[in-house]
Each structure stands twice: as structure tokens, then as C-alpha cells.
Design an enzyme around this catalytic site. Structure first.
Site, PDB file in Angstrom:
ATOM      1  N   HIS C  59       0.897  -1.266  -0.026  1.00 12.35           N
ATOM      2  CA  HIS C  59       0.122  -0.072  -0.101  1.00 12.35           C
ATOM      3  C   HIS C  59       0.752   1.443  -0.113  1.00 12.35           C
ATOM      4  O   HIS C  59       0.314   2.400   0.334  1.00 12.35           O
ATOM      5  CB  HIS C  59      -0.736   0.050   1.272  1.00 12.35           C
ATOM      6  N   HIS C 221      -6.680  -4.438  -1.008  1.00  7.67           N
ATOM      7  CA  HIS C 221      -5.948  -5.572  -1.144  1.00  7.67           C
ATOM      8  C   HIS C 221      -6.063  -6.503  -2.359  1.00  7.67           C
ATOM      9  O   HIS C 221      -5.932  -7.675  -2.212  1.00  7.67           O
ATOM     10  CB  HIS C 221      -6.360  -6.508   0.122  1.00  7.67           C
TER      11      HIS C 221
END
Ligand SMILES: Nc1ncnc2c1ncn2[C@@H]1O[C@H](COP(=O)(O)OP(=O)(O)O)[C@@H](O)[C@H]1O
Ligand SMILES: Nc1ncnc2c1ncn2[C@@H]1O[C@H](COP(=O)(O)OP(=O)(O)O)[C@@H](O)[C@H]1O
Ligand SMILES: [Mg+2]
Ligand SMILES: [Mg+2]
Ligand SMILES: [Mg+2]
Ligand SMILES: [Mg+2]
Lengths: 335, 215, 335, 215
Positions: C59, C221
Site C-alpha cells: 500500500h 488488497h
């Protein structure tokens, strides 16, 4: 099939994006739409050398992201990957002229050079002193009679930052041009692509690569590189970029450098830092001191996956100007 | 029989049509050895000229039309092609002067001036794999035809044919100017997009002349 | 076929990237490798509440990019898309404890919550006062008995900035936790993807989309979203994200908001600003005042193309803390 | 016949093998309704346990092995599966106590304690489409077999069969816990990866027991 992008009409991409940029950064810039350019909110700054850069769009944050205190006074976006025409360059040049002259920072592509030249001629005719610095840091292209010369790539960001700081501290046009030339002369870059990019109006990838192929020596316009090879581990890829750079501008032990690992737009930061690790290792082995660094997507080719490495051989003045405060949408420190 | 303002306006209209029609082809050629915008750039430019044709004052000459094309291309095309074609039309306009009608030698002179303008700005030589490789054979053919006494339409027909041959002949070349030069040897085996657009534009000139002649 | 990324060994991606991050930002952070975490160079800051966040890698710049003055004291990266284990969270918690307690900022995923819980229990057993704030700003997921609850997504960046500023000005642990909760309670996000991402060890895309399909309501995700639709123009896509956000937390005329347009990693800035334009237009129509904004790739899913929109309803204190100086690798102003 | 330290160590080794073998399968299941890391996470954890088996002191019990697995999974797996399986093995270890050998009822108690640990941490109920949907049928079958007087190996065989059936039965379910719950209705039609890994691990336990019994 429409091209898979977050856009409305391919012909309105640059306008609509610039409008959004202006809204998001109204404290920093003003966006003029006809002809289109992005200019510091407080331009012209009286007595300060104005700096204008520009070129085709699709390299964001370059150049609009660098308009602001301590860097550019104006950025002129062309259509995607297409140099702007002289009109907006001229308008931007007039808008930033604070009486001390204007520097054009131009990446070395035929179109950019020609259009900026025309704009400079027209500005001179209007009594504005204009000088141009043409960046050409890309070692992938041989600079010889047999090419259009080296391309201006990631080194341009460093030229803009350092020249911008020189202008901000009050240097004259000749001084700002001199330091810009010096940065360009000491910067070397080389890039690679894992995937092509898709120009909105073209709708097709700029080149096609097999699943295990990559392009070495790409520029920033989705143009193919000089060589197509099989994918290799990151460390080897870094070596492939850094070796020609160090060959072209050799370093002695103790020399200081700015190491710039740039993403082409679609490469995750995790990969850029991983590449940084290897580049730092190579430099350490050679006794080169990494005095400053920059890692991120600073000059891109739309959604292309890939990266470029840039080394800038630093002197004391460049370091001082690099560290000077800058406040733009994409580069900010010191205020 | 000389070519007048009608021809000049027709040429522009036909040019806009033919460029729009070949937009994707020019993009594709440019994508292969450049950055994929040539068709888009040229199309944007010629579409911008069209509405301005209606504002041409009565009594305009072919030179006025060429000048209008020049300034519009310069201010709308961008890239390398914008200034290069812009200069070409500008120098062509100067060569055309204020003549109401252009005969064979005058047309050849316009083409030569246009080509010289491109060389002046772009510094390309023959064989560098640029639009010059279509322009120079076209100019040579036009001059030969004109000195053989051909009329303006025939001069343009000769130029158009030679431009096509020149464009085709760029295929095996290794580029030494423009973006394609970055590819080095890999630029060989592809046609230069600017040479192709030159052939399209000169053919439009010739087609407009045949139409004028037929009318 | 190896996966097409700038990596060496998929198992060493997180370690090697963290090492590079540490080298590139040695002035800001220290990177510990066993167990792995990234910590402020000057940690622990005596008397200051320490703030630790973390979660799966992939991320970036979240979370390591937010370690530094005025934001996080430490970040704990797990494997790609996998919450870290308690050991490094515990080690990071100890490393930043300056005697005023430690706040854990945890995104609401089962794995993150459980692993941070265990670490907090262990830290408490060692005499450190720990509080946790769990972010859950994603309106794509219904918060009901029938789900694991809303996911923590882009709002987390805003929580980290504002809580970090509160800690830096000397607020107590309870006060820092309170403002973090308040930011989370006033933040709403929703995302979409044009393309999936590829987890290095998996080597296959996280989902497969046809050339004209997009996923609405994705998390961070690479998990699929709630709905798959045909590609639409950008303005319509923005509407699809902003409407559920405004439905979930309605605004009155004159309310102030922070508009955050976030890229998922592979989306060019030009598209994000284009989306910003429409979002600003929608808010203006409703009389909502965009008091602050943020545009860029701040919380990503590797190379995924897509974006999320976040609105944070601002009060005076949040604005003051948002504006407070911050100096991290990925967010910097005021110094 | 009770199951001793040999069985426990064999179970761990077999578990590591079977998870490594099914790594991609578990990744794929998790990619479909989660984030695609389950196989990688479990494999990392069990590979980390293997070398530690060699350091077990002489006289270690099955409970010691379970505790070793618990602490290693907790500190290496991460994600949801790390704490959940970690707690399961930890609670199982407590139930196993310091016994040198586990008979049928003891094995059933270990499995029940493991399952209860997962529920305690994860709060999932039957039918939520999680690993609990493999564990609970396994525990029920184990308890039934044990109370029918089956030996430890038979208890594990019953648990393994029931776990497989439970894993399969997760396919039509709509997830209400874990990442798959974000998908809502779209989670139906896919097998839960954690339920699948549970079945693999319980089968490994059973296979290790048969091997012990056969030896
Ligand atoms: N120096 C030059 N002299 C003549 N023609 C050139 C030169 N450089 C480029 N060209 C022509 O311009 C064409 C490319 O135009 P275009 O794609 O519109 O611009 P850009 O290269 O800036 O993207 C080439 O195909 C070539 O024919
Ligand atoms: N609350 C819960 N209770 C029981 N099992 C759960 C719960 N949440 C998730 N799981 C299990 O964990 C599995 C996913 O594990 P894994 O992929 O390793 O972790 P993550 O979801 O963090 O990526 C799911 O398939 C499910 O069986
Ligand atoms: Mg171009
Ligand atoms: Mg081009
Ligand atoms: Mg995970
Ligand atoms: Mg998972």
C-alpha cells in the site's frame, strides 16, 4: 472499445485535468485555459527571473506539479506526448516576466525545441529577454550527428528545482541559465519499461511486449527503447541502467551525487525503493557519496510500468540550491 | 491553366478529409517508431483550419490560403510536425506571393520554398527518414515537370507520385532525425509517418487540381 | 514465467524495499530488520505519545512513508497484503514509547485487528499503556452483523496525519485517541479498479476483468469489489463513488470537507486530477466547501489502476492539525 | 492406542509438506474471495516450524509440540490465519497438558479446545464461511467417535473426513466473516481457503496417526 482510463473525452483530457489541478491547488497556481498554461498564483514576481517549462502532457507531475515558490513560474502542457504550440508558451512567458527576463527549460525533442524557439522569438519581439536551456540527460541515446541528440528526461526535474531556487534567491537570468546548464551537464539518466503505456487518443499500447520481455533505454513518450531483453532480477536491471550512466560521466572516489530513482507512473513505490537499495550499493562499492536522493514518480509516461535512474554530480552550490525551500504541488520542503 | 483560390481552398478541404481518414494509420506508423501522435496532431490542425476558410475575405489569393494554413497549423498542431509544416506553408505562401493564379513553374517554386523551410527549421538531410524524404523527390519531380512545360495540375501530379515513392522509400532507412532516431537500427523496416502525411497532402493538392481542371 | 516486477526474490521484496527506504531516508527514519519495522530516527521522543501503524505491504507510501515529525513514530510492514505478526508490532511499540503511552492505528481487517491486539496485550504486560483506534471508512462494505465490518482504507492516511499532529503538539494518549476516532468517524471512502494487481508471490492477477469492465467498491488488497460494471466516463464514475459517501454521511450547505482523491498505484495523476474536477463540481453544487484537499497515490494496491474518493468532514481543530507541519517521506509541509 | 510425541512431530512434518504442496491451491482459493495470500502465509509458518522441531528437548510431549507450532505460527504467519491458527494450537496444547500420550477422548478434547480458541478470537459462527465450518464438524465427529470408544487414530480419521465435508460445504455459503464477507453475495460459489487448510491439516493429523499405528 473505449480506452480503459478515468477520462471523459480523449480530446478533453488535458483541459479537464488542468482544471482539476487548478481547483486542487488554488493556493499555489492559477490555470489559464485559452491558451492553456499553469502559472504561479503570485506571478509575475517583480525583479525575479521567470522560469517557464512545458512539453507534452502525460508526464505528470512534470511540469505543472513543479509550479510554485522556488521552482517554476509557469508550465505549459501540450496534448498528451505532444509539445505545446508557441501561443501558450508565449502567453506563459509574458505572464511570468517580472522584468528580469525569462528562462525556458526545454527537453530536447525536435517539437519542443522548435515550438519554444518560436515562442522565444515572439517574446523577444515583445521586448522580453528570453534564454533557453535544453536538457538532454538520457544516455540511452547516442548524442551524435546521426540522431536528434540525447533526450531530456528525468534530469529535467533536477534542473527545474535547482534553477528555480537560483531564481528565487535573486540570481540574474544569465546566472540562472548557467546553473541550469551546469545541472544538465552533470546529470545522466537511463530508463527501462516493463509495460507500455496507452495514449488516450491512440487507444493502443505504444509497443507490445511479451510477458517476459522488457525494453531498455526507453524515453518518456512511450516510444520503444534501444533494446528488448528478457526480464531479469531487479539488481541486474539496476546494474544495466547505472553502468552506462557511470561510463558516460565517470565518478572519482569521494564525489558526491544525487541519486534519483524515478517511476514511470505505474510502478509501485515498493519496487522503486528496492531498486534504490541496489543503486546505493553499487555507488558505495565505488566510493561515490550519495549526498541527496529522490525516489518516486516524478516524471512519468502515463501508466507505464518501469523506472529510470538519474545521477547528478553535485557541487556545493547545487546542494545548497537543492536544499532551498520549495513549495509546489509535487515537491515541497522548507515551508 | 493556372490554379486559383478555388483550388487552394479545395486543397485544404481535401487535406482535412484525407488526414481525418488516415488519422489512425498515421498514429500507428508513429507509434511504431515514435510516440503515436502524428495522426492526432495533423487532424487537430486541419480540422482547425476548416472553419477559418469561411472567413477568408473576397479576393483572397492562394498565398492567403497557404498563410492561413501556416498560422493555424503553428498554433494548433504542436510537436515536431506543427512548426515544420507551419514553416512549409508559410514559406510556400511567401513564394506564392499575391498571384491570383499559379502556373506550373509557380507551383514548383511554392513546393521548393516549402521544402526549404522545413530544412531550415529541422536541419534534416535526404535519407534521414523524415518528411524531407517525401518532399525532396516531390520538389525535384515538380521542377522537372515544370521545366518540361507541364501545366500546374500535371506538376502537382508528378509531385504527388514522387512523394508517394519517397514515402515508401523511407521504409528501409535508419532514422537520423526526429524521435525515430532514438531507435537506432530498430527504426528500419517502418515507414516514416511525416513522409506519409506529406504524400497524402501532396496527393490532395493534385486531386484538387484535377477536380479544378475537370470542372 | 516470473512475475513482471522490479524485484529479485518474491520472498525478499518487503525486506529489500525497506532497506532501500532506510537508505533513502536516513535523515528521517531508522529501519530495523529483525523483526522488521521503520521508526523515527529520533524515537522515542520523551513525553510524546508514540503512534504506531502498520499492516500488509503493497500500500506504499502507507505506512512507512508517513513515519517522521508530526505523523507516525513507527510503521510495521507485513508481507504483501498480510498483516504483520505481533512481534514486530511489539518491538515498534517499545521503540516509540516515550513514557506517554502509545496509540495503535489499525485498519479494520480481521488479521490486523488480531495481531495488533496481541501486541498490545504483550506491551501492556511490559507496562506500556497502549490504545488502539480501528479505522473503517469504506462505505462499499455494509457495517452489519453480516460482515467483518467496514474496511479501513484511505481515511487512514488522514487519521495518521491529524493524530500525528495532535501527538506532536503534546496531547495526551486519550486526547490523541479521541481525535483519531473523531477523524475516522467523519471520514468516508469508496474506491474502484480498472485493473487488478499482482501479488509478487501469487504471480497471478487478483481478479480478471474484461477490457471494458471495472470493479466498483474495491478495497486495497486486490480483493474484488461488490459490483462489476462496464467502463463509464470519468464524471459518471466519480458520481458513483461520491453519492454513497454523501448518503452515508450527509453534508449541510456550508459544511467544510477535505476532498482526497487517491490513486491505487498505477493510475496517472492526469486522471486523478480529472476526477478531482468532477468531485469538486458535485460538492460545489451541494454547497459543500472544500477547505482542504489531497490528490495523489497515498494508499495503494501495488500497480492497480483505479482510485478512491474520501471526504472528511472537517472541524476547526482538524483543520489546524491538518495544517500543522509534517515531515515524512511521502507527506511534507511546514518544514 | 494413544498418540505420542512421534505422532505429534510427524503431524507437523506432514502438515508442512501438505501445505507446501497445496500452497498455490490455497492462494488461488483466497484470490477468488480474499486477497490471495493464505497459501503463502501458511507455508511460511509451517516452514518456520520445521527446523525448530530438531531443538525439542528429550522428553517433550505432544503438548510441547503443539505449543511450539502455536508460537511459531503466531510469530511468522500474520494475517487472520496466524492469530487464529496460533490460538487454536495454543489452546490445543493447554488441553493436551503434559500427557505423554493422547487417547481418543484426549484427542477430541484437543480439537474442541482448538476450535473454541478460534471462536474466541474470531467470533465466527457456523455457516459464516470460515475455517470454523471445517473445525466444528470435525470436533463433532471426533467427539462422537471418542464416545463410541474409537481409538485416537480413528477419532482423527473421523475428524478429517468431517473437515473435508465441512470445507466442501462452504462453497455455496455467503461469507459473513473475514475478507470474503466484503464480497457479499459474490462470495457464494467458492470454497473458503481457511476451511480448506483446516481439512488439509486434520488429514495430516490422521495420516500421521495411521502411520504411527502401522509402524
Ligand atoms: N528534424 C526534422 N526534419 C524534418 N522532419 C522531421 C524532423 N523531425 C521530425 N520530423 C518529421 O516529423 C514527424 C513526426 O511528427 P509528429 O509525430 O507530429 O511530432 P513528434 O515527433 O513531436 O511527436 C516525423 O515522422 C518526421 O517526418
Ligand atoms: N473471524 C474469523 N473467524 C474464523 N476464521 C476466520 C475469520 N476471519 C477469517 N478467517 C479465516 O481466515 C482465512 C483467511 O486467512 P488468510 O488469507 O491467511 O488471512 P487474511 O484474510 O488476513 O488475508 C479465511 O479463509 C477464513 O477461513
Ligand atoms: Mg509527439
Ligand atoms: Mg509523434
Ligand atoms: Mg492477507
Ligand atoms: Mg488472505
Amino acid at each position: 472499445m473505449p480506452v480503459k482510463k478515468i477520462i471523459n473525452d480523449p480530446k478533453r483530457v488535458v483541459d479537464e485535468s488542468a482544471a482539476g489541478f487548478g481547483l486542487a491547488h488554488a493556493d499555489l497556481v492559477r490555470v489559464e485555459m485559452d491558451p492553456i498554461y499553469v502559472v504561479r498564483a503570485d506571478a509575475p514576481v517583480a525583479g525575479k527571473v521567470g522560469i517557464v517549462s512545458g512539453g507534452g502532457s502525460g508526464h505528470e507531475p512534470l511540469h505543472a506539479g513543479y509550479v510554485g515558490f522556488g521552482m517554476l513560474d509557469a508550465a505549459v502542457p501540450g496534448a498528451v506526448f505532444t509539445s505545446p504550440t508557441p501561443d501558450p508558451i508565449l502567453a506563459a512567458t509574458k505572464a511570468v516576466d517580472g522584468g528580469a527576463g525569462v528562462l525556458h527549460i526545454v527537453k530536447n525533442y525536435t517539437g519542443d525545441v522548435l515550438n519554444f524557439e518560436t515562442a522565444a522569438d515572439l517574446a523577444s519581439a515583445d521586448g522580453i529577454t528570453v534564454r533557453a536551456v535544453v536538457t538532454n540527460d538520457d544516455v540511452a541515446v547516442k548524442d551524435s550527428l546521426y540522431t536528434a541528440g540525447r533526450r531530456g528526461v528525468a534530469g529535467t526535474v533536477l534542473v527545474e528545482k535547482i534553477a528555480g531556487a537560483a531564481a528565487e534567491r535573486g540570481d540574474s537570468l544569465d546566472e540562472v541559465a548557467e546553473i541550469a546548464e551546469r545541472v544538465n551537464a552533470n546529470a545522466r539518466s537511463m530508463g527501462l519499461a516493463l509495460t507500455p503505456c496507452i495514449v488516450p487518443h491512440a487507444g493502443e499500447p505504444s509497443f507490445v511486449l511479451a510477458e517476459d520481455e522488457i525494453e531498455i533505454g526507453i524515453g518518456i513518450h512511450g516510444e520503444p527503447g534501444r533494446e528488448r531483453i528478457k526480464l531479469e532480477p531487479a539488481d541486474r536491471l539496476v546494474d544495466r541502467l547505472i553502468e552506462p550512466i557511470l561510463e558516460d560521466l565517470p565518478y572519482s572516489e569521494g564525489d558526491r551525487t544525487l541519486l534519483f530513482v524515478n517511476g514511470m507512473g505505474g510502478t509501485p513505490l515498493v519496487e522503486l525503493y528496492l531498486a534504490y537499495r541496489r543503486a546505493a550499493e553499487v555507488l558505495e562499492e565505488r566510493g561515490v557519496v550519495i549526498a541527496r536522493s529522490l525516489v518516486g514518480n516524478y516524471i512519468t509516461s502515463l501508466e507505464m510500468q518501469g523506472m529510470s535512474l538519474t545521477l547528478l554530480k553535485l557541487d556545493e552550490e547545487m546542494i545548497e540550491l537543492w536544499d532551498a525551500p520549495v513549495h509546489t504541488a509535487a515537491l515541497r520542503w522548507g515551508r | 491553366m493556372g490554379l486559383d483560390i478555388t483550388w487552394a481552398v479545395d486543397w485544404v478541404r481535401l487535406s482535412a478529409d484525407v488526414i481525418a481518414e488516415h488519422r489512425i494509420e498515421l498514429i500507428t506508423l508513429d507509434r511504431e517508431i515514435g510516440d503515436g501522435d502524428h495522426g492526432e496532431n495533423m487532424d487537430r490542425g486541419f480540422q482547425a483550419v476548416l472553419p477559418k476558410l469561411d472567413d477568408l475575405p473576397a479576393g483572397s489569393t492562394p498565398g492567403d490560403v497557404l498563410k492561413l494554413v501556416a498560422t493555424t497549423l503553428i498554433s494548433t498542431v504542436g510537436g515536431a510536425a506543427g512548426p515544420l509544416y507551419g514553416t512549409a506553408y508559410l514559406k510556400g505562401a511567401v513564394a506564392a506571393g499575391s498571384a491570383a493564379s499559379l502556373d506550373g513553374p509557380a507551383i514548383a517554386a511554392v513546393l521548393a520554398a516549402a521544402r526549404d523551410g522545413i530544412v531550415l527549421r529541422g536541419k534534416a538531410e535526404s535519407g534521414d527518414k523524415t518528411m524531407i524524404d517525401a518532399w525532396t523527390p516531390a520538389v525535384d519531380a515538380a521542377e522537372a515537370a515544370a521545366s518540361n512545360g507541364s501545366d500546374a495540375a500535371a506538376v502537382l501530379a508528378a509531385a504527388s507520385d514522387a512523394a508517394w515513392a519517397g514515402a515508401e522509400a523511407t521504409e528501409p532507412l535508419v532514422a537520423r532525425k526526429g524521435r525515430a532516431s532514438y531507435l537506432g537500427e530498430r527504426s528500419a523496416g517502418h515507414r516514416d509517418p511525416g513522409a506519409q502525411s506529406t504524400a497524402l497532402l501532396l496527393q490532395a493538392a493534385s486531386d484538387a487540381a484535377s477536380a479544378s481542371a475537370g470542372a
